[in-house]
Design a protein around this motif. Sequence first.
Motif, PDB file in Angstrom:
ATOM      1  N   PHE A  27      36.570   9.354  47.538  1.00 52.29           N
ATOM      2  CA  PHE A  27      35.551  10.006  47.756  1.00 52.29           C
ATOM      3  C   PHE A  27      34.218   9.165  48.512  1.00 52.29           C
ATOM      4  N   CYS A  30      28.181  12.563  50.812  1.00 48.27           N
ATOM      5  CA  CYS A  30      28.336  13.759  51.769  1.00 48.27           C
ATOM      6  C   CYS A  30      27.285  13.081  52.908  1.00 48.27           C
ATOM      7  N   ARG A  56      27.859  22.109  52.213  1.00 46.88           N
ATOM      8  CA  ARG A  56      29.132  21.371  52.709  1.00 46.88           C
ATOM      9  C   ARG A  56      29.850  20.693  51.534  1.00 46.88           C
ATOM     10  N   CYS A  57      28.845  19.991  50.438  1.00 48.43           N
ATOM     11  CA  CYS A  57      29.588  19.538  49.656  1.00 48.43           C
ATOM     12  C   CYS A  57      29.329  20.390  48.175  1.00 48.43           C
ATOM     13  N   ARG A  63      32.077  13.823  49.108  1.00 50.34           N
ATOM     14  CA  ARG A  63      33.094  14.527  50.018  1.00 50.34           C
ATOM     15  C   ARG A  63      34.621  13.953  50.025  1.00 50.34           C
ATOM     16  N   ARG A  65      37.391  11.504  51.661  1.00 51.76           N
ATOM     17  CA  ARG A  65      37.602  10.921  52.891  1.00 51.76           C
ATOM     18  C   ARG A  65      38.739  11.465  53.804  1.00 51.76           C
ATOM     19  N   TRP A  69      42.407  13.029  52.597  1.00 53.65           N
ATOM     20  CA  TRP A  69      42.787  14.056  53.008  1.00 53.65           C
ATOM     21  C   TRP A  69      44.027  14.479  53.615  1.00 53.65           C
TER      22      TRP A  69
END
Length: 83
Positions: A27, A30, A56-57, A63, A65, A69
């Motif tokens: 992670f 953000c 977004r978060c 978030r 990476r 992902w």
Amino acid sequence: MTPFLAASACLAFITLCYASLCAASPFGRCRKCNGLGFALKTDRKGKPKRGKTCRRCKGHGIRIRLGRWLYNRAARIHRAGTR
């Protein structure tokens, strides 16, 4: 060493470093709220004030990476295909 070999060695090194970063820390902060979980606003006097939670978060400030992902997606497809 030819330029092609130097470029491919450099690219392989960068890819290996990013893969190890994604494995060690999946992670990141953000980019929209800068890891705070909300946007900073200022009032009329210029004092910082807490704004709305980041969409977004979802207020977490982190978030996943891109490399992690992609790895998760590939692992999920592999698991679904080998059942």
